[in-house]
Design a protein around this motif. Structure first.
Motif, PDB file in Angstrom:
ATOM      1  N   ARG A 121       0.194   4.500 -24.768  1.00  0.00           N
ATOM      2  CA  ARG A 121       0.674   4.827 -23.429  1.00  0.00           C
ATOM      3  C   ARG A 121       0.475   6.306 -23.129  1.00  0.00           C
ATOM      4  NH1 ARG A 121       5.575   3.101 -23.923  1.00  0.00           N
ATOM      5  NH2 ARG A 121       6.669   5.094 -24.070  1.00  0.00           N
ATOM      6  N   GLN A 122       0.746   7.158 -24.113  1.00  0.00           N
ATOM      7  CA  GLN A 122       0.537   8.592 -23.908  1.00  0.00           C
ATOM      8  C   GLN A 122      -0.940   8.913 -23.738  1.00  0.00           C
ATOM      9  OE1 GLN A 122       3.067  10.798 -23.511  1.00  0.00           O
ATOM     10  NE2 GLN A 122       1.433  12.230 -22.904  1.00  0.00           N
ATOM     11  N   LEU A 123      -1.799   8.188 -24.430  1.00  0.00           N
ATOM     12  CA  LEU A 123      -3.245   8.392 -24.280  1.00  0.00           C
ATOM     13  C   LEU A 123      -3.681   8.104 -22.854  1.00  0.00           C
ATOM     14  CD1 LEU A 123      -6.103   8.867 -25.434  1.00  0.00           C
ATOM     15  CD2 LEU A 123      -6.115   6.456 -26.111  1.00  0.00           C
ATOM     16  N   VAL A 124      -3.188   7.013 -22.272  1.00  0.00           N
ATOM     17  CA  VAL A 124      -3.552   6.671 -20.891  1.00  0.00           C
ATOM     18  C   VAL A 124      -2.980   7.706 -19.925  1.00  0.00           C
ATOM     19  CG1 VAL A 124      -3.372   4.918 -19.101  1.00  0.00           C
ATOM     20  CG2 VAL A 124      -3.697   4.221 -21.465  1.00  0.00           C
ATOM     21  N   ARG A 125      -1.766   8.150 -20.156  1.00  0.00           N
ATOM     22  CA  ARG A 125      -1.159   9.160 -19.272  1.00  0.00           C
ATOM     23  C   ARG A 125      -1.963  10.457 -19.292  1.00  0.00           C
ATOM     24  NH1 ARG A 125       4.302   8.505 -17.584  1.00  0.00           N
ATOM     25  NH2 ARG A 125       4.338  10.757 -17.310  1.00  0.00           N
ATOM     26  N   ASP A 126      -2.411  10.853 -20.471  1.00  0.00           N
ATOM     27  CA  ASP A 126      -3.199  12.083 -20.568  1.00  0.00           C
ATOM     28  C   ASP A 126      -4.544  11.960 -19.860  1.00  0.00           C
ATOM     29  OD1 ASP A 126      -1.148  13.175 -22.032  1.00  0.00           O
ATOM     30  OD2 ASP A 126      -2.072  12.765 -23.984  1.00  0.00           O
ATOM     31  N   CYS A 127      -5.100  10.750 -19.822  1.00  0.00           N
ATOM     32  CA  CYS A 127      -6.423  10.552 -19.222  1.00  0.00           C
ATOM     33  C   CYS A 127      -6.368  10.214 -17.740  1.00  0.00           C
ATOM     34  CB  CYS A 127      -7.172   9.442 -19.975  1.00  0.00           C
ATOM     35  SG  CYS A 127      -7.567   9.830 -21.699  1.00  0.00           S
ATOM     36  N   PHE A 128      -5.226   9.728 -17.264  1.00  0.00           N
ATOM     37  CA  PHE A 128      -5.121   9.295 -15.873  1.00  0.00           C
ATOM     38  C   PHE A 128      -5.207  10.505 -14.949  1.00  0.00           C
ATOM     39  CE2 PHE A 128      -2.486   7.591 -12.260  1.00  0.00           C
ATOM     40  CZ  PHE A 128      -3.476   6.734 -11.806  1.00  0.00           C
ATOM     41  N   SER A 129      -6.209  10.504 -14.042  1.00  0.00           N
ATOM     42  CA  SER A 129      -6.511  11.724 -13.291  1.00  0.00           C
ATOM     43  C   SER A 129      -6.752  11.517 -11.807  1.00  0.00           C
ATOM     44  CB  SER A 129      -7.757  12.412 -13.894  1.00  0.00           C
ATOM     45  OG  SER A 129      -7.607  12.614 -15.275  1.00  0.00           O
ATOM     46  N   GLY A 130      -6.610  10.302 -11.249  1.00  0.00           N
ATOM     47  CA  GLY A 130      -6.869  10.149  -9.827  1.00  0.00           C
ATOM     48  C   GLY A 130      -6.579   8.754  -9.296  1.00  0.00           C
ATOM     49  N   HIS A 131      -6.340   8.703  -7.959  1.00  0.00           N
ATOM     50  CA  HIS A 131      -6.092   7.440  -7.248  1.00  0.00           C
ATOM     51  C   HIS A 131      -7.068   7.325  -6.081  1.00  0.00           C
ATOM     52  CE1 HIS A 131      -1.882   7.369  -9.009  1.00  0.00           C
ATOM     53  NE2 HIS A 131      -2.083   8.677  -8.940  1.00  0.00           N
ATOM     54  N   ILE A 132      -7.600   6.119  -5.875  1.00  0.00           N
ATOM     55  CA  ILE A 132      -8.384   5.807  -4.682  1.00  0.00           C
ATOM     56  C   ILE A 132      -7.798   4.545  -4.059  1.00  0.00           C
ATOM     57  CG2 ILE A 132     -10.637   5.168  -3.741  1.00  0.00           C
ATOM     58  CD1 ILE A 132     -11.958   6.677  -5.997  1.00  0.00           C
ATOM     59  N   TYR A 133      -7.427   4.644  -2.781  1.00  0.00           N
ATOM     60  CA  TYR A 133      -6.929   3.483  -2.038  1.00  0.00           C
ATOM     61  C   TYR A 133      -7.904   3.193  -0.906  1.00  0.00           C
ATOM     62  CZ  TYR A 133      -2.395   3.747  -4.421  1.00  0.00           C
ATOM     63  OH  TYR A 133      -1.389   3.749  -5.372  1.00  0.00           O
ATOM     64  N   ASP A 134      -8.547   2.042  -0.971  1.00  0.00           N
ATOM     65  CA  ASP A 134      -9.487   1.606   0.064  1.00  0.00           C
ATOM     66  C   ASP A 134      -8.866   0.416   0.791  1.00  0.00           C
ATOM     67  OD1 ASP A 134     -11.563   0.383   1.547  1.00  0.00           O
ATOM     68  OD2 ASP A 134     -13.080   1.138   0.158  1.00  0.00           O
ATOM     69  N   SER A 135      -8.559   0.614   2.087  1.00  0.00           N
ATOM     70  CA  SER A 135      -7.887  -0.426   2.888  1.00  0.00           C
ATOM     71  C   SER A 135      -6.591  -0.859   2.217  1.00  0.00           C
ATOM     72  CB  SER A 135      -8.801  -1.634   3.098  1.00  0.00           C
ATOM     73  OG  SER A 135     -10.021  -1.257   3.685  1.00  0.00           O
ATOM     74  N   SER A 136      -5.890   0.096   1.698  1.00  0.00           N
ATOM     75  CA  SER A 136      -4.724  -0.199   0.880  1.00  0.00           C
ATOM     76  C   SER A 136      -3.838   1.046   0.873  1.00  0.00           C
ATOM     77  CB  SER A 136      -5.189  -0.544  -0.544  1.00  0.00           C
ATOM     78  OG  SER A 136      -4.121  -0.869  -1.375  1.00  0.00           O
TER      79      SER A 136
END
Length: 409
Positions: A121-136
């Motif tokens: 879980r910490q590995l994913v948190r460290d790598c998570f770097s952006g959000h894209i919302y398309d029609s959402s």
């Protein structure tokens, strides 16, 4: 579309050395691979791999199904990140966040029943770097659910038949009647999860259109404004003539420019985060090394009694003589002390001595040493055995000569 769960696969996986990052795509319901090819090619042209997730419609009414799919997607992502960490961006289309993505966020935050290994879980948190919302995101209310299932983008038909519309309204109404109370609580939980994703510190790109009847502009605008109020970095791109999930098809140049900017910003944020984590790790290691050195110095000082805690030798040298090394010298030979160190010694005069054959010596000898001990009664002493020692003396006749000798003294 009408089932439970979903499926996931790698759209295109770049080799380790050429990969800039990973885009996890939460596709709209009823979509298939051919609908997502243009997006996969867009991400690949920028050096990003694509992990595609297709969700089923009923996941919105059965969160445990969405949770199971989210857990599988995360496990697949973790296995790839273990081979080589890189920035990760979530790209959500239409109802994808409600059918799966928000459960992924909950698992990462640790507030979901589905658990992930803390290190993963910490590995994913460290790598998570952006959000894209398309029609959402799409706010699924009771009336919108019926319109969603008969929308052309969902049924892939320009004009859905009346039978499909009637059937969709019946199904949506039945689901609302069965899950009305739970549906509203889940809806509140869904929006709260999206807002709490601000804690990841990742930027947002929101793509929308004023002509989108499934994802109304006002709903998306309010979502973006609330994220800004929470301190998020949000870029909202609005078009006028594109339909639901049709922005890239109608405005490819603007769409690609916006996505390129977001992915570049995500890569920069990931790089800064990794540098900060490495700096904190190095600082911790230096602190541990300093403590280890201190312990070692104390251990050495305890083992070697001839050295002080600061490493100063306490043994006298040729140029340094400790005050404790001064000795009293009475003129006799000092043995091992070198001649040049004798200057630091304190000389004392020879003590006076008494000649035992002199007059004074004879007088003291006569007074202190009795000449006749025959009159003494000395019994064996039992003092060693703990009994008192008793000794008595028989008085001899008075002798005036002894008194005269004592008076001379």
């Amino acid at each position: 579309m009408w089932g439970f769960g979903g499926r996931y696969y790698w759209g295109r996986k770049e080799s380790g050395g050429k990969r800039e990052g990973i885009v996890v795509v939460f596709a709209w319901m009823s979509s298939d691979e051919r609908h997502l090819n243009r997006y996969v090619q867009l991400y690949s042209s920028l050096g990003w791999s694509s992990l595609i997730c297709h969700s089923q419609f009923l996941n919105m009414f059965f969160p445990q199904k969405a949770e199971h799919l989210a857990s599988n997607v995360l496990n697949e992502l973790v296995e790839e990140l273990k081979l080589g960490p890189c920035p990760v961006v979530f790209a959500s289309f239409s109802g994808g966040p409600r059918a799966c993505m928000y459960k992924v966020l909950q698992i990462i935050e640790g507030i979901c029943e589905a658990k992930l290994n803390p290190d993963d879980r910490q590995l994913v948190r460290d790598c998570f770097s952006g959000h894209i919302y398309d029609s959402s995101p799409v706010d699924f209310t009771s009336d919108l659910g019926a319109r969603f299932v008969v929308h052309p983008s969902v049924l892939n038909m320009s004009h859905p038949p009346r039978v499909a519309s009637w059937l969709a309204n019946r199904i949506a109404s039945g689901l609302d009647a069965l899950f009305l109370s739970r549906f509203e609580s889940q809806r509140a939980e869904f929006w709260q999860t999206l807002y709490s994703s601000v804690c990841f510190g990742a930027p947002y790109l929101i793509l929308c259109s004023e002509n989108d009847d499934l994802a109304p502009y006002q709903v998306i605008y309010n979502f973006a404004r609330r994220l800004r109020q929470l301190g998020a970095d949000v870029k909202l791109v609005k078009w006028n003539g594109s339909p639901h999930v049709g922005h890239y098809r109608h405005y490819p140049v603007d769409y690609k420019a916006a996505v390129t900017e977001l992915l570049g910003k995500a890569a920069a944020i990931y790089s800064q985060r990794i540098q900060r984590l490495e700096g904190e790790k190095m600082g911790l290691e230096e602190t541990l090394d300093e403590r280890s050195d201190s312990v070692n110095n104390l251990s050495k000082a305890a083992v070697s009694p001839t050295r002080s805690f600061r490493g100063t030798s306490l043994v006298p040298s040729d140029h340094f003589l400790m005050p404790s090394s001064l000795e009293y010298y009475d003129g006799r030979d000092v043995g091992s002390i070198p001649d040049e160190h004798k200057e630091g010694l304190i000389h004392l005069p020879n003590p006076p001595s008494i000649n035992t054959h002199g007059v004074l010596g004879q007088i003291l000898f006569d007074v202190c040493v009795p000449r006749n001990v025959e009159g003494w009664d000395i019994r064996s002493s039992d003092s060693l055995n703990g009994r008192r020692y008793n000794a008595t003396r028989r008085h001899a006749p008075f002798n005036p000569i002894k008194c005269i000798r004592r008076s001379r003294l």
